[in-house]
Design a protein around this motif. Structure first.
Motif, PDB file in Angstrom:
ATOM      1  N   ALA A   1       0.828  -1.209   0.000  1.00 56.18           N
ATOM      2  CA  ALA A   1       0.000   0.000   0.000  1.00 56.18           C
ATOM      3  C   ALA A   1       0.863   1.260   0.000  1.00 56.18           C
ATOM      4  O   ALA A   1       0.453   2.303  -0.517  1.00 56.18           O
ATOM      5  CB  ALA A   1      -0.933   0.005   1.209  1.00 56.18           C
ATOM      6  N   GLY A   2       2.067   1.150   0.566  1.00 57.57           N
ATOM      7  CA  GLY A   2       2.969   2.300   0.627  1.00 57.57           C
ATOM      8  C   GLY A   2       3.800   2.489  -0.632  1.00 57.57           C
ATOM      9  O   GLY A   2       4.643   3.383  -0.684  1.00 57.57           O
ATOM     10  N   GLY A   3       3.568   1.654  -1.632  1.00 61.69           N
ATOM     11  CA  GLY A   3       4.264   1.819  -2.904  1.00 61.69           C
ATOM     12  C   GLY A   3       5.492   0.961  -3.089  1.00 61.69           C
ATOM     13  O   GLY A   3       6.167   1.050  -4.121  1.00 61.69           O
ATOM     14  N   PHE A   4       5.778   0.093  -2.105  1.00 58.35           N
ATOM     15  CA  PHE A   4       6.921  -0.807  -2.256  1.00 58.35           C
ATOM     16  C   PHE A   4       6.416  -2.089  -2.912  1.00 58.35           C
ATOM     17  O   PHE A   4       6.016  -3.034  -2.251  1.00 58.35           O
ATOM     18  CB  PHE A   4       7.576  -1.103  -0.909  1.00 58.35           C
ATOM     19  N   ASP A   5       6.423  -2.099  -4.222  1.00 57.37           N
ATOM     20  CA  ASP A   5       5.902  -3.220  -4.994  1.00 57.37           C
ATOM     21  C   ASP A   5       6.991  -4.276  -5.135  1.00 57.37           C
ATOM     22  O   ASP A   5       8.032  -4.046  -5.745  1.00 57.37           O
ATOM     23  CB  ASP A   5       5.453  -2.733  -6.378  1.00 57.37           C
ATOM     24  N   ALA A   6       6.756  -5.443  -4.564  1.00 59.83           N
ATOM     25  CA  ALA A   6       7.774  -6.495  -4.593  1.00 59.83           C
ATOM     26  C   ALA A   6       7.119  -7.865  -4.712  1.00 59.83           C
ATOM     27  O   ALA A   6       5.904  -8.024  -4.533  1.00 59.83           O
ATOM     28  CB  ALA A   6       8.637  -6.429  -3.331  1.00 59.83           C
ATOM     29  N   ASP A   7       7.932  -8.845  -5.013  1.00 61.77           N
ATOM     30  CA  ASP A   7       7.514 -10.241  -5.019  1.00 61.77           C
ATOM     31  C   ASP A   7       7.753 -10.758  -3.604  1.00 61.77           C
ATOM     32  O   ASP A   7       8.882 -11.084  -3.239  1.00 61.77           O
ATOM     33  CB  ASP A   7       8.337 -11.008  -6.051  1.00 61.77           C
ATOM     34  N   PHE A   8       6.696 -10.804  -2.789  1.00 64.48           N
ATOM     35  CA  PHE A   8       6.824 -11.101  -1.364  1.00 64.48           C
ATOM     36  C   PHE A   8       6.767 -12.605  -1.077  1.00 64.48           C
ATOM     37  O   PHE A   8       5.980 -13.348  -1.673  1.00 64.48           O
ATOM     38  CB  PHE A   8       5.704 -10.424  -0.571  1.00 64.48           C
ATOM     39  N   HIS A   9       7.592 -13.013  -0.101  1.00 65.97           N
ATOM     40  CA  HIS A   9       7.605 -14.403   0.354  1.00 65.97           C
ATOM     41  C   HIS A   9       7.797 -14.417   1.866  1.00 65.97           C
ATOM     42  O   HIS A   9       8.566 -13.612   2.408  1.00 65.97           O
ATOM     43  CB  HIS A   9       8.733 -15.199  -0.310  1.00 65.97           C
ATOM     44  N   ILE A  10       7.107 -15.329   2.546  1.00 61.01           N
ATOM     45  CA  ILE A  10       7.281 -15.515   3.991  1.00 61.01           C
ATOM     46  C   ILE A  10       7.861 -16.902   4.216  1.00 61.01           C
ATOM     47  O   ILE A  10       7.367 -17.888   3.663  1.00 61.01           O
ATOM     48  CB  ILE A  10       5.941 -15.377   4.747  1.00 61.01           C
ATOM     49  N   PHE A  11       8.914 -16.982   5.019  1.00 66.27           N
ATOM     50  CA  PHE A  11       9.493 -18.280   5.371  1.00 66.27           C
ATOM     51  C   PHE A  11       9.288 -18.512   6.860  1.00 66.27           C
ATOM     52  O   PHE A  11       9.823 -17.776   7.696  1.00 66.27           O
ATOM     53  CB  PHE A  11      10.986 -18.323   5.041  1.00 66.27           C
TER      54      PHE A  11
END
Length: 278
Positions: free
Chosen positions: A63-73
């Motif tokens: 929402a803050g504009g940090f567009d990334a390919d997110f992953h949780i480990f």
């Protein structure tokens, strides 16, 4: 007659060339082909396992504009709480898995920026993972939220794999978990003391001072309560509004929002190092 044939042939050649130029599209500009790839971000949860707060961090960053390919480990593998904290024989195994994930990502897409975030015990696992990386692999920046490492843990080896900054979010209000709790059960590295997430890291004598310049403390500020709903608890740094309005800006620009600029804060606390080691 021959001259006329030559003229007609030349005319046909020019017409054909003009037609081909018109039909064949122009090649894409080189600059367009060199656009920065979408960042890849790996998040490591705390000893409680993967929780809603881990997802609010990532949704807030988006929402803050940090567009990334997110992953949780989830390094706890279902054995959460104190068990995850004190199962120190398996921490290197989990760190190896995290390091392998980063190596795989780098190998598959060397030009893609890598970011890492870690909450509480996850900040320790990501530190151990960075220490295992080959020399050529470096991450852009890191955010540690309430790290459950001892303040004097030497981060030099891990920091060598950081291009930008290590942002350390700490809060003195997190004393139940990171003071009472870690004094009773120990930090992730097995020291019974206030954890780094309480007041930040100190620079031990064994550390590389140049590498420690990469650490940018983010100590809790009272204004965060009204502005972001962050009251300094163990999970407040992961709240969606704080991630959206503060953390995302920090990662995107390298600077906190203007009203919260704590640039004057020292990057380490060497004066307190001796007391912390006692």
């Amino acid at each position: 007659m021959i001259r006329g044939m030559i003229i007609r042939t030349v005319r046909r050649w020019f017409l054909m060339s003009a037609l081909l130029v018109w039909l064949v599209p122009m090649p894409a500009k080189a600059a367009a082909a060199k656009e920065t790839p979408r960042p890849w971000l790996l998040h490591l949860n705390g000893i409680g396992g993967e929780r809603v707060c881990d997802h609010t961090l990532l949704s807030g960053l988006t929402a803050g504009g940090f567009d990334a390919d997110f992953h949780i480990f989830d390094w706890t593998e279902g054995e959460t709480g104190i068990v995850a904290l004190q199962r120190r024989d398996t921490h290197p195994i989990e760190a190896r898995k995290v390091a392998d994930l980063m190596i795989q990502q780098f190998t598959a897409s060397p030009g893609t920026p890598i970011y890492v975030t870690g909450h509480s015990g996850g900040a320790a696992i990501l530190t151990y993972a960075l220490e295992l990386l080959p020399d050529e692999i470096k991450v852009e920046s890191i955010c540690m939220f309430a790290p459950a490492l001892s303040p004097q843990y030497d981060l030099t080896k891990a920091l060598k794999h950081v291009k930008g900054k290590l942002y350390v979010f700490s809060s003195p209000h997190d004393f139940v978990v990171l003071s009472t709790g870690t004094k009773m059960f120990g930090t992730m590295d097995g020291v019974r003391c206030d954890a780094a997430g309480l007041k930040g890291f100190v620079q031990p004598k064994t550390a590389d001072a140049e590498q420690y310049k990469k650490i940018v403390p983010q100590p809790y500020q009272r204004s965060w309560a009204l502005r972001y709903g962050n009251v300094g608890s163990h999970i407040c740094g992961l709240r969606s509004k704080f991630a959206r309005d503060y953390v995302a800006k920090l990662l995107l620009t390298g600077k906190p929002p203007a009203d919260d600029d704590a640039a004057a804060a020292p990057t380490t606390r060497p004066v307190e190092a001796k007391a912390a080691l006692q």
